[in-house]
Design a protein around this motif. Structure first.
Motif, short mmCIF file in Angstrom:
data_model
loop_
_atom_site.label_atom_id
_atom_site.label_comp_id
_atom_site.label_asym_id
_atom_site.label_seq_id
_atom_site.Cartn_x
_atom_site.Cartn_y
_atom_site.Cartn_z
N PRO A 182 0.86 -1.20 0.00
CA PRO A 182 0.00 0.00 0.00
C PRO A 182 0.88 1.24 0.00
N ASP A 183 0.35 2.37 -0.45
CA ASP A 183 1.10 3.62 -0.48
C ASP A 183 0.98 4.28 0.89
N ILE A 184 1.91 3.94 1.77
CA ILE A 184 1.86 4.44 3.14
C ILE A 184 2.04 5.95 3.18
N ASP A 185 3.04 6.45 2.47
CA ASP A 185 3.36 7.88 2.56
C ASP A 185 2.24 8.77 2.04
N ALA A 186 1.50 8.30 1.05
CA ALA A 186 0.41 9.11 0.51
C ALA A 186 -0.82 9.10 1.41
N ASN A 187 -0.83 8.19 2.38
CA ASN A 187 -2.01 8.04 3.26
C ASN A 187 -1.59 7.89 4.71
N ARG A 188 -0.61 8.67 5.13
CA ARG A 188 -0.05 8.52 6.47
C ARG A 188 -1.10 8.71 7.56
N ASP A 189 -2.10 9.53 7.32
CA ASP A 189 -3.13 9.79 8.33
C ASP A 189 -4.03 8.58 8.57
N GLN A 190 -3.96 7.58 7.69
CA GLN A 190 -4.78 6.39 7.84
C GLN A 190 -4.11 5.31 8.70
N TYR A 191 -2.87 5.55 9.10
CA TYR A 191 -2.12 4.56 9.84
C TYR A 191 -1.59 5.16 11.14
N ARG A 192 -1.39 4.29 12.12
CA ARG A 192 -0.71 4.72 13.35
C ARG A 192 0.78 4.42 13.17
N ILE A 193 1.55 5.46 12.93
CA ILE A 193 2.97 5.29 12.63
C ILE A 193 3.78 5.61 13.88
N LEU A 194 4.62 4.66 14.27
CA LEU A 194 5.44 4.79 15.48
C LEU A 194 6.89 5.06 15.10
N SER A 195 7.55 5.92 15.87
CA SER A 195 8.96 6.19 15.68
C SER A 195 9.53 6.71 16.99
N TRP A 196 10.81 6.48 17.21
CA TRP A 196 11.45 6.91 18.44
C TRP A 196 12.77 7.62 18.14
N GLU A 197 13.05 8.66 18.91
CA GLU A 197 14.40 9.20 18.92
C GLU A 197 15.20 8.38 19.94
N LEU A 198 16.42 8.03 19.56
CA LEU A 198 17.19 7.07 20.34
C LEU A 198 18.55 7.61 20.74
#
Length: 305
Positions: A182-198
């Motif tokens: 799927p085109d994640i970047d074009a629909n980022r608001d449809q997904y719960r995207i997790l990321s951390w600063e480390l």
């Protein structure tokens, strides 16, 4: 076999996962483990990753954005795999009694423009079937959003879908049955995207089926990272043409449990029959397979220029 490394650390230095961490891993497919690795491990690994960066992938002199299976030739990475504090938290997250090591992978993202990593999940690159497969990723320097921090689509490991193997160079042909991403970047608001600063020593533990990627490294700091891959009780070998280049021979056939000197058992204990040869010295890849790999790698580099 006693589990003690030259660094003085052992699997006994691990920390148990909390019940919340185990639940988060099951739900989201990824968790952040703060301070999993000591400053000693970070210092030793950073030095070795610089060495690997200079001598090229698998010691071939070809400088690309990383290398893999270094544990078979580099003693610091061997000790990190066999005696470091990674295995037990992974086994707890996967709820597995037996844990085998799959392979290590080094990633180098050059400062001010190192390439991003497209969305993908790891499983479709690998000759494996089963659900108890995970990776642990850690960097040698602080990681920020501008410094190509990893991003994950929470819960995507539970979708029950296998997507095409997409790497930095594009989609990798395979005889496995997969779907288009799927085109994640074009629909980022449809997904719960997790990321951390480390910070150095922090690690990300994630399921092999979770979709993840990273943006280009726009920070003024080269990002050096190492990932270790692990398999549990239910994992079996599944030959897949066109994706994985296995440069070391093994005796595994389709349906076999993961085992042997290439993919050794780490827990509940190390087995002399599997790790004895590596403890006695480096294990070189098959010369014919390595030559074919180098030829292919040079072709890909030339095509990208």
């Amino acid at each position: 076999m006693q589990s003690k490394s030259n660094s003085g650390q052992s699997q006994a230095s691990y920390r148990d996962l909390t019940e919340n961490e185990i639940a988060d891993f099951a739900r989201d497919g990824v968790i952040c483990l703060r301070g999993l690795y000591s400053s000693e491990w970070v210092e030793r690994l950073a030095k070795e990753l610089d060495t690997i960066r200079e001598r090229g992938v698998l010691g071939t002199g070809i400088k690309v954005d990383g290398s893999y299976y270094e544990w078979l030739q580099n003693d610091v990475i061997r000790d990190f795999v066999l005696f470091g504090p990674t295995a037990k938290p992974v086994a707890q997250a996967l709820s597995t009694q037996r844990l085998n090591f799959f392979y290590d992978q080094v990633f180098i993202k050059e400062k001010l423009g190192g390439k991003g990593t497209p969305w993908h999940h790891d499983h479709t690159f690998w000759p494996l079937e089963g659900s108890q497969i995970a990776s642990v990723w850690t960097a040698m320097e602080p990681v920020t959003a501008s410094g190509s921090a990893l991003e994950f689509v929470a819960g995507s490991h539970l979708w029950g879908k296998k997507f095409e193997a997409v790497g930095v160079g594009g989609s990798v042909p395979s005889n496995d049955k997969v779907e288009a991403l799927p085109d994640i970047d074009a629909n980022r608001d449809q997904y719960r995207i997790l990321s951390w600063e480390l910070e150095p020593g922090d690690a990300l533990l994630f399921n092999a089926m979770i979709l993840h990627g990273s943006r280009p490294n726009s920070a003024a700091l080269t990002r050096r990272a190492i990932t270790t891959r692990w398999t549990g009780d239910d994992v079996r070998y599944k030959p897949i043409e066109g994706v994985v280049r296995e440069l070391w021979p093994h005796d595994l056939k389709g349906g076999d449990a993961i085992s042997g000197s290439l993919y050794p058992q780490i827990l509940p204990c190390l087995l002399d029959a599997e790790v004895g040869q590596r403890l006695n010295g480096p294990i070189a890849p098959d010369a014919v397979r390595l030559e074919a790999f180098v030829t292919s790698l040079k072709g890909r580099i030339a095509a990208a220029m």
